[in-house]
Write an enzyme that holds these catalytic residues in place. Structure first.
Site, PDB file in Angstrom:
ATOM      1  N   ARG A 103      21.306  36.932 -34.396  1.00 18.84           N
ATOM      2  CA  ARG A 103      20.182  37.827 -34.181  1.00 18.84           C
ATOM      3  C   ARG A 103      20.242  38.988 -35.153  1.00 18.84           C
ATOM      4  NH1 ARG A 103      19.122  41.113 -28.573  1.00 18.84           N
ATOM      5  NH2 ARG A 103      20.990  42.210 -29.273  1.00 18.84           N
ATOM      6  N   THR A 107      15.499  43.662 -36.468  1.00 21.58           N
ATOM      7  CA  THR A 107      14.232  43.042 -36.027  1.00 21.58           C
ATOM      8  C   THR A 107      14.376  42.311 -34.698  1.00 21.58           C
ATOM      9  OG1 THR A 107      14.665  40.940 -37.145  1.00 21.58           O
ATOM     10  CG2 THR A 107      13.625  42.695 -38.449  1.00 21.58           C
ATOM     11  N   ASP A 204      31.795  39.194 -28.742  1.00 19.76           N
ATOM     12  CA  ASP A 204      32.865  40.151 -28.986  1.00 19.76           C
ATOM     13  C   ASP A 204      33.884  40.150 -27.845  1.00 19.76           C
ATOM     14  OD1 ASP A 204      31.683  40.867 -31.344  1.00 19.76           O
ATOM     15  OD2 ASP A 204      30.918  42.795 -30.646  1.00 19.76           O
TER      16      ASP A 204
END
Length: 210
Positions: A103, A107, A204
Site C-alpha cells: 500500500r 495515496t 511489523d
C-alpha cells in the site's frame, strides 16, 4: 457478497492478546497461526467435496473428500504469510500461491510487486489470506486479480476489518461470488488509514520493521 464475523470466545481471547502492544513478535506469530486455524474452520464451511467409498474395519461406507481441482490458498505478502501455517494445517491438501501487494502510504492505493499463481484458475476455489481489511484497496485488487485469472469463487479471511474497508470491497465486487470471513469488525479507520482500535501494522508485529 457474504460477510461472516466469527463469534467465538477463543477467537476474542486470542484477538485481545494480539491487540496488546506489549505482546512480543514470537507470541504474536504463534497466536496468529492459532487464530487462523479457527477462522479457517469458518472460511472452509463451503469447501467443495466429492463422494468417496471407503471400508472401515467393520463395513463399507460412504464419505467425502476434498474435491478437485484442489483449493488454492493465496496469502498476500508479507503479512498474509503469518496466516498460512494455520490455514494449511486445517486444509493440508490445498495448493499455495503467493501475491505480493503493498500500500502506498501517501495515496493508500495498492500496487502488485510479485505473483506466483497458476495462469488458469477456472473452477478453482480460492482462499485469500490478509490480516487487515483496512481501506479495502489491497484486498479488492487481490480478489480482482484472481477473477481475472478465471476464479469463480473466492473467500477472503481477515483477522480484522474496518467498516469503511468492508463497504469499499462490497461496492467494488458487487455481483461477484465472494465471501469475507472476519475475526472482528472494528470501529473505524483513522486519518492514516489504520484500523481503530486494531492491532497496529500486522507485518511489523509479525516480523519486525523493515
Amino acid at each position: 457478497m457474504r460477510v461472516h464475523v466469527a463469534d467465538h470466545p477463543l477467537i476474542t481471547h486470542k484477538l485481545t492478546v494480539l491487540r496488546d502492544e506489549s505482546t512480543p513478535s514470537p507470541i504474536f506469530r504463534a497466536l496468529t497461526a492459532e487464530l487462523m486455524t479457527l477462522l479457517a474452520y469458518e472460511g472452509t464451511r463451503n469447501v467443495r467435496v466429492e463422494p468417496v467409498t471407503i471400508r472401515t474395519p467393520v463395513a463399507q461406507t460412504q464419505g467425502v473428500r476434498i474435491g478437485k481441482p484442489k483449493p488454492l490458498v493465496v496469502p498476500i505478502l508479507r503479512a498474509g504469510l503469518g496466516m498460512l501455517d494455520g490455514m494449511v494445517k486445517l486444509l493440508p491438501t490445498a495448493e499455495v500461491g503467493f501475491l505480493g501487494m503493498a500500500r502506498n502510504e501517501v495515496t493508500l492505493e495498492p500496487t502488485t510487486y510479485a505473483e506466483r499463481l497458476p495462469e488458469d484458475l477456472a473452477d478453482r476455489q480460492c482462499f485469500v489470506l490478509d490480516p487487515m481489511l483496512a481501506t479495502g484497496g489491497s484486498l479488492t485488487a487481490a480478489i480482482e486479480f484472481l477473477f481475472d485469472r478465471g476464479a469463480q469463487d473466492v473467500t477472503a479471511i481477515c483477522i480484522l476489518a474496518a467498516p469503511e474497508g468492508l463497504a469499499a470491497v462490497e461496492k467494488a465486487l458487487a455481483g461477484r461470488e465472494v465471501t469475507i470471513v472476519l475475526g472482528a469488525l472494528d470501529e473505524r479507520l483513522n486519518e492514516h488509514g489504520y484500523i481503530v482500535p486494531g492491532l497496529g501494522d500486522a507485518g511489523d508485529r509479525l516480523y519486525g520493521t523493515v
